[in-house]
Design a protein around this motif. Structure first.
Motif, PDB file in Angstrom:
ATOM      1  N   TYR A 179      38.247  62.373  89.710  1.00 57.75           N
ATOM      2  CA  TYR A 179      38.710  61.021  89.406  1.00 57.75           C
ATOM      3  C   TYR A 179      38.337  60.579  87.991  1.00 57.75           C
ATOM      4  N   MET A 180      37.461  61.318  87.346  1.00 59.07           N
ATOM      5  CA  MET A 180      37.137  61.035  85.946  1.00 59.07           C
ATOM      6  C   MET A 180      38.312  61.341  85.027  1.00 59.07           C
ATOM      7  N   ILE A 181      39.252  62.192  85.495  1.00 57.29           N
ATOM      8  CA  ILE A 181      40.373  62.585  84.626  1.00 57.29           C
ATOM      9  C   ILE A 181      41.633  61.753  84.880  1.00 57.29           C
ATOM     10  N   LEU A 182      41.626  60.894  85.908  1.00 53.62           N
ATOM     11  CA  LEU A 182      42.805  60.087  86.210  1.00 53.62           C
ATOM     12  C   LEU A 182      42.723  58.725  85.523  1.00 53.62           C
ATOM     13  N   PRO A 183      43.878  58.157  85.139  1.00 47.87           N
ATOM     14  CA  PRO A 183      43.893  56.831  84.513  1.00 47.87           C
ATOM     15  C   PRO A 183      43.910  55.717  85.547  1.00 47.87           C
ATOM     16  N   GLU A 184      43.750  54.490  85.067  1.00 44.54           N
ATOM     17  CA  GLU A 184      43.825  53.303  85.919  1.00 44.54           C
ATOM     18  C   GLU A 184      45.276  53.006  86.282  1.00 44.54           C
ATOM     19  N   SER A 185      45.481  52.260  87.350  1.00 44.61           N
ATOM     20  CA  SER A 185      46.819  51.869  87.783  1.00 44.61           C
ATOM     21  C   SER A 185      47.460  50.905  86.785  1.00 44.61           C
ATOM     22  N   PRO A 186      48.675  51.219  86.271  1.00 46.95           N
ATOM     23  CA  PRO A 186      49.346  50.296  85.349  1.00 46.95           C
ATOM     24  C   PRO A 186      49.608  48.924  85.979  1.00 46.95           C
ATOM     25  N   LYS A 187      49.883  48.879  87.268  1.00 48.53           N
ATOM     26  CA  LYS A 187      50.136  47.596  87.929  1.00 48.53           C
ATOM     27  C   LYS A 187      48.890  46.722  87.919  1.00 48.53           C
ATOM     28  N   TYR A 188      47.732  47.344  88.135  1.00 47.19           N
ATOM     29  CA  TYR A 188      46.494  46.572  88.037  1.00 47.19           C
ATOM     30  C   TYR A 188      46.287  46.074  86.608  1.00 47.19           C
ATOM     31  N   LEU A 189      46.511  46.950  85.627  1.00 47.25           N
ATOM     32  CA  LEU A 189      46.305  46.574  84.227  1.00 47.25           C
ATOM     33  C   LEU A 189      47.209  45.408  83.821  1.00 47.25           C
ATOM     34  N   VAL A 190      48.436  45.391  84.346  1.00 43.65           N
ATOM     35  CA  VAL A 190      49.361  44.297  84.048  1.00 43.65           C
ATOM     36  C   VAL A 190      48.842  42.977  84.622  1.00 43.65           C
ATOM     37  N   THR A 191      48.258  43.019  85.825  1.00 43.95           N
ATOM     38  CA  THR A 191      47.708  41.782  86.399  1.00 43.95           C
ATOM     39  C   THR A 191      46.540  41.259  85.576  1.00 43.95           C
ATOM     40  N   GLN A 192      45.913  42.146  84.797  1.00 46.07           N
ATOM     41  CA  GLN A 192      44.810  41.749  83.927  1.00 46.07           C
ATOM     42  C   GLN A 192      45.263  41.522  82.487  1.00 46.07           C
ATOM     43  N   LYS A 193      46.591  41.559  82.255  1.00 39.45           N
ATOM     44  CA  LYS A 193      47.196  41.346  80.935  1.00 39.45           C
ATOM     45  C   LYS A 193      46.758  42.393  79.911  1.00 39.45           C
ATOM     46  N   ARG A 194      46.489  43.594  80.392  1.00 45.85           N
ATOM     47  CA  ARG A 194      46.138  44.716  79.511  1.00 45.85           C
ATOM     48  C   ARG A 194      47.400  45.577  79.343  1.00 45.85           C
ATOM     49  N   TYR A 195      48.361  45.011  78.633  1.00 45.48           N
ATOM     50  CA  TYR A 195      49.698  45.597  78.567  1.00 45.48           C
ATOM     51  C   TYR A 195      49.757  46.878  77.751  1.00 45.48           C
ATOM     52  N   VAL A 196      48.998  46.958  76.684  1.00 46.82           N
ATOM     53  CA  VAL A 196      49.028  48.152  75.842  1.00 46.82           C
ATOM     54  C   VAL A 196      48.515  49.368  76.614  1.00 46.82           C
ATOM     55  N   GLU A 197      47.426  49.180  77.352  1.00 47.14           N
ATOM     56  CA  GLU A 197      46.895  50.279  78.169  1.00 47.14           C
ATOM     57  C   GLU A 197      47.905  50.704  79.233  1.00 47.14           C
ATOM     58  N   ALA A 198      48.532  49.722  79.873  1.00 52.91           N
ATOM     59  CA  ALA A 198      49.522  50.020  80.905  1.00 52.91           C
ATOM     60  C   ALA A 198      50.697  50.799  80.321  1.00 52.91           C
ATOM     61  N   LYS A 199      51.155  50.396  79.144  1.00 45.70           N
ATOM     62  CA  LYS A 199      52.270  51.085  78.491  1.00 45.70           C
ATOM     63  C   LYS A 199      51.920  52.544  78.195  1.00 45.70           C
ATOM     64  N   ASN A 200      50.718  52.779  77.678  1.00 44.21           N
ATOM     65  CA  ASN A 200      50.312  54.145  77.345  1.00 44.21           C
ATOM     66  C   ASN A 200      50.242  55.034  78.583  1.00 44.21           C
ATOM     67  N   ILE A 201      49.795  54.462  79.700  1.00 43.55           N
ATOM     68  CA  ILE A 201      49.709  55.242  80.937  1.00 43.55           C
ATOM     69  C   ILE A 201      51.102  55.548  81.477  1.00 43.55           C
ATOM     70  N   LEU A 202      52.023  54.588  81.386  1.00 46.64           N
ATOM     71  CA  LEU A 202      53.398  54.819  81.826  1.00 46.64           C
ATOM     72  C   LEU A 202      54.051  55.931  81.002  1.00 46.64           C
ATOM     73  N   ILE A 203      53.780  55.944  79.715  1.00 45.68           N
ATOM     74  CA  ILE A 203      54.298  57.009  78.855  1.00 45.68           C
ATOM     75  C   ILE A 203      53.698  58.353  79.255  1.00 45.68           C
ATOM     76  N   GLN A 204      52.400  58.345  79.607  1.00 47.97           N
ATOM     77  CA  GLN A 204      51.743  59.572  80.059  1.00 47.97           C
ATOM     78  C   GLN A 204      52.387  60.106  81.340  1.00 47.97           C
ATOM     79  N   VAL A 205      52.669  59.210  82.290  1.00 49.81           N
ATOM     80  CA  VAL A 205      53.316  59.619  83.547  1.00 49.81           C
ATOM     81  C   VAL A 205      54.701  60.198  83.262  1.00 49.81           C
ATOM     82  N   TYR A 206      55.457  59.524  82.390  1.00 50.21           N
ATOM     83  CA  TYR A 206      56.795  59.979  82.034  1.00 50.21           C
ATOM     84  C   TYR A 206      56.752  61.375  81.406  1.00 50.21           C
ATOM     85  N   SER A 207      55.833  61.567  80.465  1.00 43.55           N
ATOM     86  CA  SER A 207      55.742  62.853  79.766  1.00 43.55           C
ATOM     87  C   SER A 207      55.354  63.983  80.706  1.00 43.55           C
TER      88      SER A 207
END
Length: 520
Positions: A220-248
């Protein structure tokens, strides 16, 4: 490559952050990232379930080392659920406030340390205390596993992914007895400090089982945080980077080909403006207050009604599932030593066993040497068979869940569970006993998973883990009550617990009628 944006026309452009995330997931589809996510969650699920499963295989072999009677065995089996009861709601609130991945790491790291403490236990009280601590940390990990996995999935695949993850519980039912069989049949015993510290074979068994939670912690040290959780915390840049990672990872394409390069653009600009105007970053107290405000919809209609309904169903279903699952090795061991003869049924054997215990207790003899009823190969083989059979409903329900619906599957499952409990009472052969045990464990396990998926559908992201934790709290109360009550009812008469559980599952069948039909 330049025409990639054609797939995202303006007229269907998402308008909220959550809709943008879902659209990004839809474009990313199911791929390598989700396989990695399920791989990691497999170790997490196994490590979590072993917190309760290992006790089942200790009961027969450690009864003399720890001087346990039937009621103490029930209490030890229930001890992890005492811990879960203490921490479940608090853990759910904190997970929704501070994130899923953070508490997954804390949970599995803590379970590893507590299992080491269990493995060094020298007394019943020491092992019970260690199991209590494991249960407390269990609550911080299992709820977060479900939330993290579901929030990385688009709605079209979420049900099947969650059922796949839930099938890991059935795989654990295969792995757990196989590992116990390979270890507990050994004759390992080492004494240190002139006999003051002794490691029996069951101590080594717990030590080896701790490696699962250690592996889960590291993965679990290698997995990122949930983008949906990050959005609820207004951490949009982090959420965007993780979504790009999932896409790639899923598509194998470079990050710059991600179709939504401007995702969260409006929200990121608004955040920058508010920070420029001097907005202070949320502190601990403010986050807690925000989470408490997010709880408000839980107290109103229709969410409160659904929460109570699902909670009651899980209280009964998971309670019965865990009583049957956790007591099977002990009951199977009894059957091995009191074999079916002269048309005797399961209840006849169990009444004979409890009668022997009463005579032994009434004699108040302290001179007799304690000889444990050690589980033989049959118990382990039958446990593996039960695990294999428990996989079948997941494959079947995974195929037909979208066609017939979760509500119908829960209704049919409740009827099958009630029937198998009645069949257990009258089973008069080992084959029949294993068949009814397998049916009940497989069906109730699938019902538990389907009910959790219903909850995930109904409750929004901001309060999903908290609502899941509240339902798990009631479910663990059911397990706690069941494991404490089962040996007491069994001592009163074998028929009583089986008829009671069958009637309760019939009540669950009635409750399924009131579940919501569609996703909310």
């Amino acid at each position: 490559m330049a025409d990639l944006n054609i797939d995202v026309p303006d007229k269907v452009e998402p308008v909220t952050p959550m809709q943008e995330i879902n659209k990004a997931y839809e474009l990313s589809k199911f791929g390598r990232f989700h396989v990695k996510l399920l791989f990691v969650s497999f170790f997490g699920c196994v490590a979590s379930i072993l917190v309760t499963n290992t006790t089942s295989y200790l009961l027969p072999i450690a009864e003399c080392d720890l001087n346990m009677n039937l009621k103490q065995k029930g209490l030890l089996t229930a001890m992890p659920y005492f811990g879960m009861f203490v921490s479940t709601v608090i853990a759910g609130l904190l997970i929704d406030t501070f994130g899923r991945i953070y508490f997954l790491r804390i949970g599995f790291g803590g379970i590893f340390l507590c299992t080491l403490f269990s493995a060094s236990s020298q007394t019943y009280e020491m092992l019970a205390a260690a199991k209590l601590c494991e249960g407390i940390l269990f609550a911080t990990s299992l709820a977060a596993i479900s939330s993290l996995t579901s929030e990385f999935c688009h709605t079209t695949v979420r049900d099947r992914v969650m059922l796949c993850q839930s099938s890991f519980a059935a795989l654990t039912q295969i792995l757990s007895p196989a590992m116990a069989w390979g270890i507990l049949i050994q004759d390992w015993k080492y004494s240190f400090f002139e006999g003051r510290f002794v490691l029996n074979i069951w101590n080594f068994y717990l030590l080896i089982m701790s490696l699962w939670s250690l592996t889960a912690f590291l993965l679990y040290m290698i997995l990122p945080e949930s983008p949906k959780y990050l959005v609820t915390q207004k951490r949009y840049v982090e959420a965007k980077n993780i979504l790009i990672q999932v896409y790639s990872e899923n598509t194998g394409k470079p990050a710059d080909t991600f179709p939504y390069q401007n995702i969260f653009e409006k929200e990121i600009k608004e955040n920058a403006t508010t920070k420029a105007d001097g907005e202070v970053k949320d502190n601990f107290a403010k986050k807690i207050l925000t989470s408490l405000k997010n709880m408000k919809p839980l107290l109103g209609r229709p969410l409160l009604g659904y929460l109570l309904l699902i909670g009651l169903m899980q209280f009964i279903t998971l309670g019965i599932h865990n009583v049957i699952r956790l007591w099977f090795p002990q009951l199977s061991t009894i059957v091995e030593h009191y074999s079916f003869e002269g048309g005797q049924n399961l209840c006849g054997l169990l009444d004979e066993y409890t009668g022997t215990l009463k005579v032994k207790s009434a004699s108040n003899s302290t001179s007799d040497v304690c000889v444990p009823h050690v589980s033989g190969s049959e118990t382990y083989i039958n446990s593996i068979i039960i695990g294999l059979i428990s996989l079948l409903p997941y494959f079947i329900s995974g195929v037909i869940v979208n066609k017939v619906g979760k509500k119908v599957l829960l209704f049919v499952g409740g009827l099958m569970s009630s029937g198998s409990l009645l069949g257990l009472r009258w089973s008069n052969s080992k084959t029949m006993m294993v068949a009814f045990f397998s049916t009940n464990i497989a069906v109730t396990q699938t019902m538990k998973s389907l009910t959790q998926v219903v909850l995930i559908d109904v409750f929004p992201t901001a309060m999903r883990t908290l609502s899941l934790s509240l339902v798990m709290l009631t479910a663990r109360m059911g397990t706690l009550v069941g494991n404490v009550a089962f040996p007491i009812l069994l001592a009163m008469g074998c028929s009583i617990p089986f008829y009671t559980m069958a009637a309760l599952m019939g009540f669950v069948v009635i409750l399924t009628v009131f579940l919501p039909k569609k996703k909310q």
